[in-house]
Design a protein around this motif. Structure first.
Motif, PDB file in Angstrom:
ATOM      1  N   LEU A 157      69.931  50.693  58.639  1.00  0.00           N
ATOM      2  CA  LEU A 157      69.730  52.272  58.762  1.00  0.00           C
ATOM      3  C   LEU A 157      69.037  52.674  57.714  1.00  0.00           C
ATOM      4  CD1 LEU A 157      73.281  53.238  59.887  1.00  0.00           C
ATOM      5  CD2 LEU A 157      71.463  53.199  61.174  1.00  0.00           C
ATOM      6  N   GLY A 158      68.792  52.019  56.503  1.00  0.00           N
ATOM      7  CA  GLY A 158      67.797  52.605  55.483  1.00  0.00           C
ATOM      8  C   GLY A 158      66.537  52.471  55.878  1.00  0.00           C
ATOM      9  N   GLU A 217      62.237  63.358  53.975  1.00  0.00           N
ATOM     10  CA  GLU A 217      63.217  62.422  54.594  1.00  0.00           C
ATOM     11  C   GLU A 217      64.902  63.200  54.303  1.00  0.00           C
ATOM     12  OE1 GLU A 217      64.979  58.210  53.482  1.00  0.00           O
ATOM     13  OE2 GLU A 217      62.758  58.156  53.893  1.00  0.00           O
ATOM     14  N   ASN A 218      64.721  63.636  53.131  1.00  0.00           N
ATOM     15  CA  ASN A 218      66.185  64.436  52.787  1.00  0.00           C
ATOM     16  C   ASN A 218      66.296  65.689  53.523  1.00  0.00           C
ATOM     17  OD1 ASN A 218      67.168  62.244  51.061  1.00  0.00           O
ATOM     18  ND2 ASN A 218      65.964  63.104  49.466  1.00  0.00           N
ATOM     19  N   LEU A 219      65.028  66.363  53.583  1.00  0.00           N
ATOM     20  CA  LEU A 219      65.040  67.726  54.089  1.00  0.00           C
ATOM     21  C   LEU A 219      65.651  67.496  55.555  1.00  0.00           C
ATOM     22  CD1 LEU A 219      64.085  70.606  54.619  1.00  0.00           C
ATOM     23  CD2 LEU A 219      62.004  69.830  55.313  1.00  0.00           C
ATOM     24  N   LEU A 220      65.115  66.648  56.352  1.00  0.00           N
ATOM     25  CA  LEU A 220      65.183  66.257  57.716  1.00  0.00           C
ATOM     26  C   LEU A 220      66.577  65.841  58.052  1.00  0.00           C
ATOM     27  CD1 LEU A 220      61.827  64.842  58.717  1.00  0.00           C
ATOM     28  CD2 LEU A 220      62.514  67.331  59.290  1.00  0.00           C
ATOM     29  N   ALA A 221      67.141  64.955  57.073  1.00  0.00           N
ATOM     30  CA  ALA A 221      68.530  64.281  57.141  1.00  0.00           C
ATOM     31  C   ALA A 221      69.500  65.339  57.129  1.00  0.00           C
ATOM     32  CB  ALA A 221      68.694  63.312  56.314  1.00  0.00           C
ATOM     33  N   PHE A 222      69.388  66.260  56.185  1.00  0.00           N
ATOM     34  CA  PHE A 222      70.672  67.087  55.640  1.00  0.00           C
ATOM     35  C   PHE A 222      70.588  68.438  55.852  1.00  0.00           C
ATOM     36  CE2 PHE A 222      70.575  63.228  52.696  1.00  0.00           C
ATOM     37  CZ  PHE A 222      71.586  62.564  53.109  1.00  0.00           C
ATOM     38  N   LEU A 223      69.428  68.954  56.439  1.00  0.00           N
ATOM     39  CA  LEU A 223      69.405  70.534  56.918  1.00  0.00           C
ATOM     40  C   LEU A 223      68.974  70.662  58.284  1.00  0.00           C
ATOM     41  CD1 LEU A 223      69.615  73.479  56.015  1.00  0.00           C
ATOM     42  CD2 LEU A 223      67.153  73.293  55.317  1.00  0.00           C
ATOM     43  N   PRO A 224      70.028  70.614  59.300  1.00  0.00           N
ATOM     44  CA  PRO A 224      69.754  70.806  60.630  1.00  0.00           C
ATOM     45  C   PRO A 224      69.239  72.137  60.828  1.00  0.00           C
ATOM     46  CG  PRO A 224      71.997  70.044  60.284  1.00  0.00           C
ATOM     47  CD  PRO A 224      71.326  70.118  58.828  1.00  0.00           C
ATOM     48  N   HIS A 225      67.820  72.223  61.478  1.00  0.00           N
ATOM     49  CA  HIS A 225      67.279  73.794  61.431  1.00  0.00           C
ATOM     50  C   HIS A 225      67.774  74.648  62.237  1.00  0.00           C
ATOM     51  CE1 HIS A 225      63.838  76.319  62.423  1.00  0.00           C
ATOM     52  NE2 HIS A 225      63.424  75.723  61.416  1.00  0.00           N
ATOM     53  N   VAL A 243      75.472  59.256  58.904  1.00  0.00           N
ATOM     54  CA  VAL A 243      75.233  60.923  58.834  1.00  0.00           C
ATOM     55  C   VAL A 243      73.940  61.007  58.754  1.00  0.00           C
ATOM     56  CG1 VAL A 243      75.807  62.715  57.386  1.00  0.00           C
ATOM     57  CG2 VAL A 243      77.877  61.273  58.012  1.00  0.00           C
ATOM     58  N   LYS A 244      73.308  60.298  57.751  1.00  0.00           N
ATOM     59  CA  LYS A 244      72.035  60.631  57.604  1.00  0.00           C
ATOM     60  C   LYS A 244      71.070  60.338  58.547  1.00  0.00           C
ATOM     61  CE  LYS A 244      68.271  59.812  54.297  1.00  0.00           C
ATOM     62  NZ  LYS A 244      67.736  59.204  53.286  1.00  0.00           N
ATOM     63  N   THR A 245      71.298  59.184  59.492  1.00  0.00           N
ATOM     64  CA  THR A 245      70.455  58.984  60.535  1.00  0.00           C
ATOM     65  C   THR A 245      70.717  60.047  61.778  1.00  0.00           C
ATOM     66  OG1 THR A 245      70.659  56.487  59.990  1.00  0.00           O
ATOM     67  CG2 THR A 245      70.200  57.177  62.317  1.00  0.00           C
ATOM     68  N   ALA A 246      71.947  60.231  61.860  1.00  0.00           N
ATOM     69  CA  ALA A 246      72.182  61.289  62.897  1.00  0.00           C
ATOM     70  C   ALA A 246      71.546  62.581  62.539  1.00  0.00           C
ATOM     71  CB  ALA A 246      73.624  61.652  62.932  1.00  0.00           C
ATOM     72  N   GLY A 247      71.244  63.037  61.582  1.00  0.00           N
ATOM     73  CA  GLY A 247      70.683  64.221  61.013  1.00  0.00           C
ATOM     74  C   GLY A 247      69.017  64.108  61.306  1.00  0.00           C
ATOM     75  N   LEU A 248      68.552  63.008  61.055  1.00  0.00           N
ATOM     76  CA  LEU A 248      67.386  62.835  61.268  1.00  0.00           C
ATOM     77  C   LEU A 248      66.981  62.758  62.691  1.00  0.00           C
ATOM     78  CD1 LEU A 248      66.634  59.918  58.642  1.00  0.00           C
ATOM     79  CD2 LEU A 248      65.241  62.062  58.914  1.00  0.00           C
ATOM     80  N   LEU A 249      67.766  62.129  63.667  1.00  0.00           N
ATOM     81  CA  LEU A 249      67.632  62.182  64.942  1.00  0.00           C
ATOM     82  C   LEU A 249      67.797  63.619  65.541  1.00  0.00           C
ATOM     83  CD1 LEU A 249      69.665  59.056  66.123  1.00  0.00           C
ATOM     84  CD2 LEU A 249      67.182  59.432  66.160  1.00  0.00           C
ATOM     85  N   ASN A 266      59.125  59.329  58.929  1.00  0.00           N
ATOM     86  CA  ASN A 266      57.718  59.001  58.849  1.00  0.00           C
ATOM     87  C   ASN A 266      57.042  59.549  60.273  1.00  0.00           C
ATOM     88  OD1 ASN A 266      57.740  58.364  56.298  1.00  0.00           O
ATOM     89  ND2 ASN A 266      56.522  56.302  56.458  1.00  0.00           N
ATOM     90  N   ALA A 267      57.822  59.085  61.133  1.00  0.00           N
ATOM     91  CA  ALA A 267      57.440  59.458  62.570  1.00  0.00           C
ATOM     92  C   ALA A 267      57.436  60.956  62.752  1.00  0.00           C
ATOM     93  CB  ALA A 267      58.405  58.762  63.751  1.00  0.00           C
ATOM     94  N   LYS A 268      58.333  61.651  62.503  1.00  0.00           N
ATOM     95  CA  LYS A 268      58.553  63.279  62.430  1.00  0.00           C
ATOM     96  C   LYS A 268      57.358  63.794  62.056  1.00  0.00           C
ATOM     97  CE  LYS A 268      60.311  67.149  63.758  1.00  0.00           C
ATOM     98  NZ  LYS A 268      59.964  67.562  65.076  1.00  0.00           N
ATOM     99  N   THR A 269      57.132  63.313  60.824  1.00  0.00           N
ATOM    100  CA  THR A 269      55.993  64.234  59.883  1.00  0.00           C
ATOM    101  C   THR A 269      54.871  63.652  60.348  1.00  0.00           C
ATOM    102  OG1 THR A 269      56.137  62.592  58.206  1.00  0.00           O
ATOM    103  CG2 THR A 269      57.573  64.302  58.050  1.00  0.00           C
TER     104      THR A 269
END
Length: 398
Positions: free
Chosen positions: A348-349, A216-224, A42-48, A357-360
């Motif tokens: 996945l961790g 990391e938590n922002l991008l994983a758990f809050l879809p914009h 779930v976390k990885t999907a959110g980050l993607l 890190n890539a996104k930021t």
């Protein structure tokens, strides 16, 4: 012997009668492995998803710059509001010489720095900069029931003349074009309240383990995309750069509405969503950055002061969170040979840190090697939160 083997001799039938365990794993641990792997999926999907969807500040071209809503346009500066940069500062003499030049390079109408009872020469540093837009304010004593920063921000708002109030922490560095980018993204998202998550600069191993978890938590758990939907729970902000249209700030009740909140940025974001105001978010990219702490100890102190509030003040939730993160990030490596679910979780961790890190734009992909040690490194943060008393810059809060 016949009694112990159910009337049969030999070990074969007795062993066969035991419950089968896949890969030798206890059933409870197998369930935990599946839960941990599911969490990481779930976390990885959110980050993607946010890799594509979450905005990053970029200096706009003059022709392509979006216009701000009519209610925030300033006279004589089409499409731009009269803007106040507001900096609450307490014992920031070491940081302001590096960050104030970036603020002065922005086309703001005024830059107000409030000295909040500093003892280290903060006021002298500010006074040493010659710019007619820069004004030094001296804070008044904090009333009962107020967190220090909130009281400082309240005083800054009262002194500001801008239509757009942009609060900045003293450790935030703005590159040329940053304010233009804030104006542009503020308008593009048609926000009433707008917050930027600066690129986190880190120097020590302790910082590298813990500080990137913010993004990391922002991008994983809050879809914009949730910010465009009427979902009050989809609310977060970063007080390092937090901007308000003046009418929106008044509607919220300003910082007086969150006077006693240690995590005031999150409280203001939730209040904004409940009030029907539009919340906008973006990453700082190359234009807005910060180094929050200067080592592991200061990282623990800084994160510890807000950890309890982030868990609703609950000891149970704090303990559960600490245990879960150990299970999610450290245990998979200890049980690597105990099943595919553990191996999936472990890999996945690592991927999550790389994606964040890539996104930021932080890069530092070798930090992924630190992931198995993050949860143990965070235990002192939880321990500090469990004390129920936060101490920050000489002030004690309960």
């Amino acid at each position: 012997m016949a009694f112990l083997t159910g009337g049969r001799t030999g070990a074969g039938p007795a062993v066969a009668a035991r419950p089968a365990r896949r890969g030798g794993e206890h059933p409870a641990l197998a369930v935990l492995a599946a839960a941990v792997a599911g969490f990481h999926l779930v976390k990885t999907a959110g980050l993607l998803a946010n890799t594509r969807a979450f905005p990053v500040l970029a200096e706009p071209s003059i022709a392509g710059s979006p216009q701000l809503p009519a209610g925030v346009r300033g006279a004589g500066r089409p499409g731009r509001p009269r803007t106040s940069l507001l900096v609450p500062a307490r014992d920031e003499a070491a940081r302001l010489p590096h960050t104030l030049p970036g603020l002065l390079a922005q086309p703001a109408d005024e830059i107000l720095v409030l000295d909040d009872g500093s003892t280290d020469g903060t006021a002298e540093i500010v006074a040493g900069f010659a710019d007619p837009r820069l004004k030094l304010l001296t804070g008044t004593p904090r009333p009962d029931g107020w967190i220090g920063k909130n009281w400082a921000c309240h005083q800054l708002a009262a002194a500001a003349t801008g239509e757009l109030l942009v609060y900045l922490d003293a450790d935030v560095t703005l590159r040329p074009g940053a304010l233009d980018a804030v104006w542009a993204e503020f308008g593009r998202q048609r926000a009433d309240v707008f917050s930027v998550f600066p690129r986190q600069q880190t120097g020590t191993v302790g910082e590298r383990m813990l500080v990137p978890l913010i993004d990391e938590n922002l991008l994983a758990f809050l879809p914009h995309q949730l910010l465009d939907l009427p979902i009050p729970a989809a609310a977060v902000a970063n007080g390092q750069l937090l901007a308000f249209r003046r009418p929106a700030y008044r509607r919220l009740g300003g910082h007086a509405a969150v006077a006693g909140e240690i995590v005031e940025d999150l409280a203001l974001a939730r209040l904004a969503r409940r009030s029907g105001l539009k919340l906008g978010l973006a990453l700082g990219g190359d234009l807005v950055s910060t180094r929050m702490y200067d080592g592991y100890r200061s990282t623990v102190r800084g994160m510890g002061k807000s950890m309890r509030a982030a868990h609703g003040g609950s000891d149970v939730l704090l303990a559960a969170s600490a245990a879960w993160h150990l299970a999610a990030y450290t245990v998979p490596w200890l049980r690597w040979h105990r099943g595919a679910a553990w191996r999936v979780a472990a890999m996945l961790g690592l991927a999550e840190r790389v994606l964040g890190n890539a996104k930021t734009g932080r890069g530092a992909y070798a930090e992924a090697a630190l992931v198995p040690f993050i949860a143990p490194a965070a235990l002192p943060v939880y321990a500090l939160a469990l004390r129920r008393t936060a101490v920050w810059k000489g002030r004690r809060y309960r």
